[in-house]
Design a protein around this motif. Structure first.
Motif, PDB file in Angstrom:
ATOM      1  N   HIS A 279       3.911   7.223   8.729  1.00 14.20           N
ATOM      2  CA  HIS A 279       2.994   7.577   7.645  1.00 14.20           C
ATOM      3  C   HIS A 279       3.530   7.073   6.317  1.00 14.20           C
ATOM      4  O   HIS A 279       4.716   6.763   6.176  1.00 14.20           O
TER       5      HIS A 279
ATOM      6  N   THR B  92       6.461   3.551   4.280  1.00 20.34           N
ATOM      7  CA  THR B  92       6.175   3.919   5.665  1.00 20.34           C
ATOM      8  C   THR B  92       7.450   4.392   6.363  1.00 20.34           C
ATOM      9  O   THR B  92       8.485   3.734   6.311  1.00 20.34           O
TER      10      THR B  92
ATOM     11  N   ARG C  18      -0.046   6.181  -0.354  1.00 20.87           N
ATOM     12  CA  ARG C  18      -0.530   5.079  -1.182  1.00 20.87           C
ATOM     13  C   ARG C  18      -0.736   5.572  -2.605  1.00 20.87           C
ATOM     14  O   ARG C  18      -1.408   6.572  -2.848  1.00 20.87           O
TER      15      ARG C  18
ATOM     16  N   THR D 124      -4.374   2.111  10.561  1.00 21.49           N
ATOM     17  CA  THR D 124      -4.120   3.136   9.552  1.00 21.49           C
ATOM     18  C   THR D 124      -5.351   4.007   9.336  1.00 21.49           C
ATOM     19  O   THR D 124      -6.487   3.528   9.402  1.00 21.49           O
ATOM     20  N   THR D 125      -5.092   5.287   9.089  1.00 21.87           N
ATOM     21  CA  THR D 125      -6.155   6.254   8.833  1.00 21.87           C
ATOM     22  C   THR D 125      -5.735   7.132   7.660  1.00 21.87           C
ATOM     23  O   THR D 125      -4.609   7.638   7.638  1.00 21.87           O
ATOM     24  N   GLN D 126      -6.632   7.309   6.710  1.00 21.35           N
ATOM     25  CA  GLN D 126      -6.330   8.186   5.585  1.00 21.35           C
ATOM     26  C   GLN D 126      -6.528   9.639   6.002  1.00 21.35           C
ATOM     27  O   GLN D 126      -7.482   9.976   6.712  1.00 21.35           O
TER      28      GLN D 126
ATOM     29  N   LYS E 260      -0.347   5.955  10.745  1.00 19.76           N
ATOM     30  CA  LYS E 260      -0.598   4.837  11.648  1.00 19.76           C
ATOM     31  C   LYS E 260      -0.634   5.359  13.078  1.00 19.76           C
ATOM     32  O   LYS E 260       0.217   6.157  13.474  1.00 19.76           O
TER      33      LYS E 260
ATOM     34  N   TRP F 244      -1.558   8.435   4.328  1.00 14.16           N
ATOM     35  CA  TRP F 244      -2.108   7.627   5.414  1.00 14.16           C
ATOM     36  C   TRP F 244      -1.160   7.699   6.613  1.00 14.16           C
ATOM     37  O   TRP F 244       0.054   7.835   6.445  1.00 14.16           O
TER      38      TRP F 244
ATOM     39  N   LYS G 182      -8.612   5.657  -2.305  1.00 14.56           N
ATOM     40  CA  LYS G 182      -7.614   5.265  -1.312  1.00 14.56           C
ATOM     41  C   LYS G 182      -6.240   5.871  -1.580  1.00 14.56           C
ATOM     42  O   LYS G 182      -5.312   5.692  -0.790  1.00 14.56           O
TER      43      LYS G 182
ATOM     44  N   ASP H 231       0.798  -1.215   0.000  1.00 18.59           N
ATOM     45  CA  ASP H 231       0.000   0.000   0.000  1.00 18.59           C
ATOM     46  C   ASP H 231       0.835   1.271   0.000  1.00 18.59           C
ATOM     47  O   ASP H 231       0.313   2.350  -0.244  1.00 18.59           O
ATOM     48  N   ASP H 232       2.127   1.170   0.345  1.00 16.57           N
ATOM     49  CA  ASP H 232       2.928   2.387   0.446  1.00 16.57           C
ATOM     50  C   ASP H 232       3.861   2.556  -0.752  1.00 16.57           C
ATOM     51  O   ASP H 232       5.018   2.932  -0.613  1.00 16.57           O
TER      52      ASP H 232
END
Length: 297
Positions: free
Chosen positions: A249, A160, A252, A218-220, A212, A210, A206, A154-155
């Protein structure tokens, strides 16, 4: 070829490409070079005495002490002026955030000095700005394979990580459809480059920044247009003895089938202590920076 010559004129290999233009110089977690974004680095806070002190005390810390380099006015009219103006707005706003952090520090930490973080934000010549352009995703090689320069996670646009400094100021993300609006404009009669039309949002919901939390969830993050956001870094975590935590962070990305030819643009300003300022009882910021950049912490 013309673009290659321009890029070479504003690259600084001796500063590990941490000043001026950088593209394809960083490695991702899988060891491949990151060609999915380009960065322009500069240090927007100027103080001749502090800059001289940093060069004299830390001659090997070129990433933090090398003078800025800028494209010519013919190549990018107004770039240096507008870059630094926006950085100063972000730094001035960060100082107000820092003042609130200082009030918390005074209340919660024995011996914490009033104005500690605000002074760092307002005066440090180590503060670094990074203008980021995330290129539109290239076509996939096969139905289920990412491009060579991206990770199958996702990153993939930005792995991250924690920021090194104290407070990071972030602009909202600017999405531009480069299929409809090619980024090869010429200056208008005023001598300035015309703005590119922005999309209201990315077609892949998405895509973007994002974070953490401390439990790993995780939160957008959606920063409204014409707003700034601030996140905490490793130096602040050390200065406040863990009362503030550095925020993990990532960014994405997307794939060509979902994102088309859409690019992402943003500016991050990393407010950081001067190299000689202590972040804990035994380390100055230069020691922390060299350890983090060298991968030893």
């Amino acid at each position: 070829m013309k673009l290659t010559r321009w890029a070479a004129s504003v690259e600084k290999p001796d500063a590990s490409y941490s000043v001026g233009w950088s593209c394809g110089k960083e490695t991702l977690a899988n060891g491949r070079y990151d060609t999915l974004k380009g960065s322009y680095y500069a240090q927007p806070i100027h103080d001749a005495e502090f800059e001289r002190k940093a060069r004299e005390l830390y001659p090997d810390c070129i990433e933090m002490t090398s003078p800025n380099v800028w494209p010519s006015e013919n190549a990018l009219p107004g770039f240096e002026q507008f870059f630094e103006q926006l950085c100063h707005i972000i730094v001035d706003t960060a100082a107000l955030v820092a003042r609130s952090c200082d009030r918390y520090g005074v209340a919660k930490l024995e011996g914490y000095q009033t104005g500690t973080l605000e002074n760092i934000v307002r005066t440090s010549v180590s503060t670094k700005a990074r203008l980021l352009h995330y290129f539109p995703p290239p076509p996939l090689k096969s139905e289920d394979e990412r491009p060579d320069s991206a990770m199958a996670t996702d990153d993939d646009w930005c792995a991250t990580h924690h920021d090194l400094g104290a407070l990071t100021g972030l602009t909202c993300q600017m999405f531009v459809d480069e299929e409809a609006h090619r980024p090869f404009a010429k200056p208008d009669r005023s001598g300035e480059l015309p703005p590119l039309p922005e999309l209201e949002n990315h077609p892949d919901p998405k895509t973007g920044l994002w974070i953490k939390d401390r439990s790993g969830r995780t939160t957008q993050i959606h920063i409204p247009r014409n707003c700034l956001a601030f996140q905490t870094g490793q130096a602040l975590e050390l200065i406040t003895r863990g009362k503030f935590k550095a925020v993990p962070h990532f960014v994405r990305g997307t794939t060509a089938d979902k994102g088309g030819r859409i690019a992402r643009n943003t500016l991050a300003v990393f407010t950081q202590p001067n190299l000689w300022e202590l972040v804990d009882e035994r380390r100055d910021f230069a020691t922390l920076a060299q350890a983090v950049l060298g991968g030893t912490v």
